[in-house]
Write an enzyme that holds these catalytic residues in place. Structure first.
Site, PDB file in Angstrom:
ATOM      1  N   ALA A 178     -98.538  38.727  57.477  1.00  0.00           N
ATOM      2  CA  ALA A 178     -98.606  38.456  55.939  1.00  0.00           C
ATOM      3  C   ALA A 178     -98.646  36.787  55.578  1.00  0.00           C
ATOM      4  O   ALA A 178     -97.741  36.230  56.407  1.00  0.00           O
ATOM      5  CB  ALA A 178     -97.934  39.124  55.012  1.00  0.00           C
TER       6      ALA A 178
ATOM      7  N   LEU B 160     -90.931  38.345  55.611  1.00  0.00           N
ATOM      8  CA  LEU B 160     -92.008  38.564  55.183  1.00  0.00           C
ATOM      9  C   LEU B 160     -92.951  38.816  56.350  1.00  0.00           C
ATOM     10  O   LEU B 160     -92.701  38.452  57.280  1.00  0.00           O
ATOM     11  CB  LEU B 160     -92.656  37.352  54.455  1.00  0.00           C
ATOM     12  CG  LEU B 160     -94.144  37.300  53.907  1.00  0.00           C
ATOM     13  CD1 LEU B 160     -94.461  38.237  52.855  1.00  0.00           C
ATOM     14  CD2 LEU B 160     -94.544  35.973  53.273  1.00  0.00           C
ATOM     15  N   ASP B 161     -93.732  39.928  56.600  1.00  0.00           N
ATOM     16  CA  ASP B 161     -94.298  40.320  57.650  1.00  0.00           C
ATOM     17  C   ASP B 161     -95.032  39.097  58.264  1.00  0.00           C
ATOM     18  O   ASP B 161     -95.799  38.405  57.535  1.00  0.00           O
ATOM     19  CB  ASP B 161     -95.358  41.210  57.341  1.00  0.00           C
ATOM     20  CG  ASP B 161     -94.990  42.777  56.959  1.00  0.00           C
ATOM     21  OD1 ASP B 161     -93.592  42.914  57.013  1.00  0.00           O
ATOM     22  OD2 ASP B 161     -95.783  43.459  56.537  1.00  0.00           O
ATOM     23  N   ALA B 162     -94.728  39.178  59.507  1.00  0.00           N
ATOM     24  CA  ALA B 162     -95.780  37.982  60.316  1.00  0.00           C
ATOM     25  C   ALA B 162     -97.195  37.883  59.965  1.00  0.00           C
ATOM     26  O   ALA B 162     -97.567  36.781  59.996  1.00  0.00           O
ATOM     27  CB  ALA B 162     -95.448  37.898  61.739  1.00  0.00           C
TER      28      ALA B 162
END
Length: 268
Positions: free
Chosen positions: A132, A128-130
């Site tokens: 996000a 999961l994107d940092a």
């Protein structure tokens, strides 16, 4: 200050002593860097983090230090443990927290914080994107990690996201299938609410593939970048308004259907 150190120990000595002598850094700063995962050595043929400052090193031992005082000075927000299922656990990752660390340290990563909190091994299952926030699974043994990872790579997990995008977007299961990095990519977007005054829209996004920054790139590609997306849109004080809110799958370990949702649907 950012520097790297690659050292072959010539005589038996403690790790902290060898690093302090070679780098000129105070021992307390070396200990802090080691505890935060910035020191590496080879163990059983594999590069792993060396955290124990008083580890006795034999002559010929190779150790590496990746020292960045800005990285080491970061203080991450803490993740929330939502469910502990034994062989894996469910976490809420806040905005800004990495999924896993880098060679410069791992104290700002979900994996390390989960490992410390549960005193168990932790394995990455998905990303999961940092920037996000939202739900992430963490496995606690290699077999569980492999089985759960296969679910994500095999596209048998339903992943639902919420986002606030710029502009007024009217979408009802809108399919965005623009290839990303030369690979098939598919996102489905449905509008939940529109705010004419702010000129933004709240949307639900389901993804059937997991390309890098897929949701961000797909939404920006149709002219509705996510609010706070500094890469594909514009920065915003609230940060990136993207959250993973639901995971649905059949557990490969128990055969039971799992449906996990975030406690709250807001973006705080």
């Amino acid at each position: 200050m950012r520097r790297t150190l690659d050292l072959n120990v010539s005589e038996s000595q403690l790790a902290v002593d060898a690093l302090a002598e070679a780098s000129g850094l105070p021992k307390q700063r070396i200990k802090d860097a080691m505890a935060k995962g910035a020191c590496w050595w080879t163990q059983k043929g594999k590069q792993v983090r060396l955290r124990k400052a008083k580890r006795e090193l034999k002559p010929g031992t190779r150790i590496q230090l990746f020292y960045d005082d800005q990285v080491l000075g970061l203080k991450p927000d803490q993740p929330d443990l939502l469910e502990d299922l034994g062989r894996y656990s469910l976490w809420y990752k806040p905005h800004g927290l990495l999924a896993q660390g880098s060679q410069w340290g791992d104290h700002c990563s979900l994996l390390r914080l989960a490992e410390v909190a549960l005193s168990r091994p932790c394995f990455l299952v998905h990303r999961l994107d940092a920037d996000a926030a939202g739900l992430m699974l963490v496995a606690h043994d290699s077999k569980a990690a492999g089985a759960l990872s296969q679910l994500f790579s095999g596209r048998t997990v339903t992943k639902t996201y919420r986002a606030t995008v710029t502009g007024q977007l009217n979408a009802d299961d809108l399919v965005i299938d623009a290839p990303l990095d030369g690979k098939k990519s598919l996102s489905r977007v449905t509008t939940l609410a529109i705010d004419p005054e702010e000129n933004t829209s709240d949307v639900q996004v389901l993804i059937e593939t997991g390309r890098k920054h897929q949701i961000r790139r797909h939404l920006a590609g149709i002219g509705h970048a996510i609010v706070g997306d500094k890469l594909y849109g514009s920065p915003h004080p609230s940060g990136l308004c993207l959250k993973a809110v639901q995971l649905q799958f059949v557990c490969p370990l128990t055969g039971k259907a799992r449906n996990f949702s975030t406690p709250s649907q807001d973006f705080n």
